[in-house]
Design an enzyme around this catalytic site. Sequence first.
Site, PDB file in Angstrom:
ATOM      1  N   TYR A  20       0.823  -1.216   0.000  1.00  0.00           N
ATOM      2  CA  TYR A  20       0.000   0.000   0.000  1.00  0.00           C
ATOM      3  C   TYR A  20       0.858   1.267   0.000  1.00  0.00           C
ATOM      4  CZ  TYR A  20      -3.954  -3.043   1.218  1.00  0.00           C
ATOM      5  OH  TYR A  20      -4.912  -4.021   1.222  1.00  0.00           O
ATOM      6  N   LYS A  74       3.846 -15.126   2.135  1.00  0.00           N
ATOM      7  CA  LYS A  74       3.746 -15.891   0.884  1.00  0.00           C
ATOM      8  C   LYS A  74       5.182 -16.194   0.457  1.00  0.00           C
ATOM      9  CE  LYS A  74       1.199 -17.611  -2.444  1.00  0.00           C
ATOM     10  NZ  LYS A  74       0.404 -18.823  -2.242  1.00  0.00           N
ATOM     11  N   ASP A 101      -2.607 -18.081   1.800  1.00  0.00           N
ATOM     12  CA  ASP A 101      -3.766 -18.803   1.261  1.00  0.00           C
ATOM     13  C   ASP A 101      -4.224 -19.870   2.252  1.00  0.00           C
ATOM     14  OD1 ASP A 101      -1.231 -19.755   0.674  1.00  0.00           O
ATOM     15  OD2 ASP A 101      -1.779 -20.702  -1.206  1.00  0.00           O
ATOM     16  N   ASP A 105      -4.950  -6.734   6.111  1.00  0.00           N
ATOM     17  CA  ASP A 105      -6.186  -6.043   5.751  1.00  0.00           C
ATOM     18  C   ASP A 105      -7.269  -7.081   5.441  1.00  0.00           C
ATOM     19  OD1 ASP A 105      -7.979  -4.144   4.957  1.00  0.00           O
ATOM     20  OD2 ASP A 105      -6.918  -3.546   3.139  1.00  0.00           O
ATOM     21  N   ASP A 118     -10.487  -8.639   8.151  1.00  0.00           N
ATOM     22  CA  ASP A 118     -11.911  -8.549   7.799  1.00  0.00           C
ATOM     23  C   ASP A 118     -12.555  -9.935   7.809  1.00  0.00           C
ATOM     24  OD1 ASP A 118     -11.947  -5.836   7.586  1.00  0.00           O
ATOM     25  OD2 ASP A 118     -12.871  -5.809   5.601  1.00  0.00           O
TER      26      ASP A 118
END
Length: 357
Positions: free
Chosen positions: A142, A192, A224, A248, A252
């Site tokens: 980001y 990852k 994942d 992020d 959620d």
Amino acid sequence: MKYNIAVVPGDGIGPEVVGEAIKVLNAIGQKYNHQFNYTTVLAGGAAIDEYGECLPEATVEACKNSDAVLLGAVGGPKWDHVPGPQRPERALLGLRKALGLYANLRPAMIFQELADASPLKPSILDGGLDILIVRELTGGIYFGEHVTESGEDGSVTAYDVEKYSDYEIQRIARTAFEMASKRNGRVTSVDKANVLDSSRLWRKIVGEMSSDYGNVELDNMYVDNAAMQLIRDPKHFDVIVTGNMFGDILSDEASQITGSIGMLPSASLGTGNPGLFEPIHGSAPDIAGKDIVNPTACILSAAMMLRYSFGMAEEADAIENAVNKVLDKGLRTADNMSEGCTCLGCTAMGDAILAEI
Ligand code: NAD
């Protein structure tokens, strides 16, 4: 002792939930003999209306000069026409940056009495859930380079750079290990590393840091797999530490497992700067001003402020226990209502929590 709190009520339901949190803080101040002073400042849509900008310098200064910041929520359809850089939600990014808040703490917990609200089967939750997600907040993709470029053949290419330095990983890992050592002693680092260099550095640094915390068990998980395990076996997790984008998404996902957006608080912390405490929900313009919103997430954010910024564990426990007792008595707001319970408005729910303190 005196504590100065910058209060940013924001928009929509922000002022309603912040009002209830302040009532509760005042009760704690009285009971435990602390003096909380409040400076109320504007950000988001309210600041656009008053000053023409979403994060006035006076707001930033007041927050920087405080011991902690309590925020409601910002944004709403009234400001949908405002161009990108001046949108109300940009105030949040600006505040995080100005205060150097690199660690976002989001607990995902299921209150026993609200277990029915979760979309997961009772057999998976086994009556409860208590995960703390520690998300890196000021680095990663980001904040990396964002580029869109046109080729000579008319094609268009866009890319965003995921970038982490060792010191950024070290400080967020330290936060996670410290938190785990005060909880159930387990950290899952999510990355990852099978594909990304930035993740391989992440995994290496977190592994090195773990040797300073002999009492904390570390496991590494690909993002994942973590997304699957949160649904399949959420009880596997105690503290999850991860980068900005993975955090992020996973935070959620975890909050949805609890099924109660009106119950979840959050904290954003830096080093040597005031922390920022806010509910995870937005400004809920659909129910603003009707005294029906659930103020609990903001009240629990105030509890996190006491615990993490002021070192008041007993006082934070008092608020969290009061919330549990209220739920035990079958008192609910409309968002959590179920058969046989009593539905309260926002003010009445604040009063009910207050009465248990
Ligand atoms: P939202 O969280 O405001 O609302 C989602 C749904 O949950 C709505 O149905 C709402 O009524 C309900 N809800 C939210 N909080 C509740 C509470 N405390 N009690 C009961 N019900 C509650 O998300 P949204 O609708 O996507 O966004 C609305 C506005 O808030 C947008 O402008 C968005 O940009 C902004 N927003 C701000 C923040 C923030 O300030 N941190 C976070 C998310 C969204």
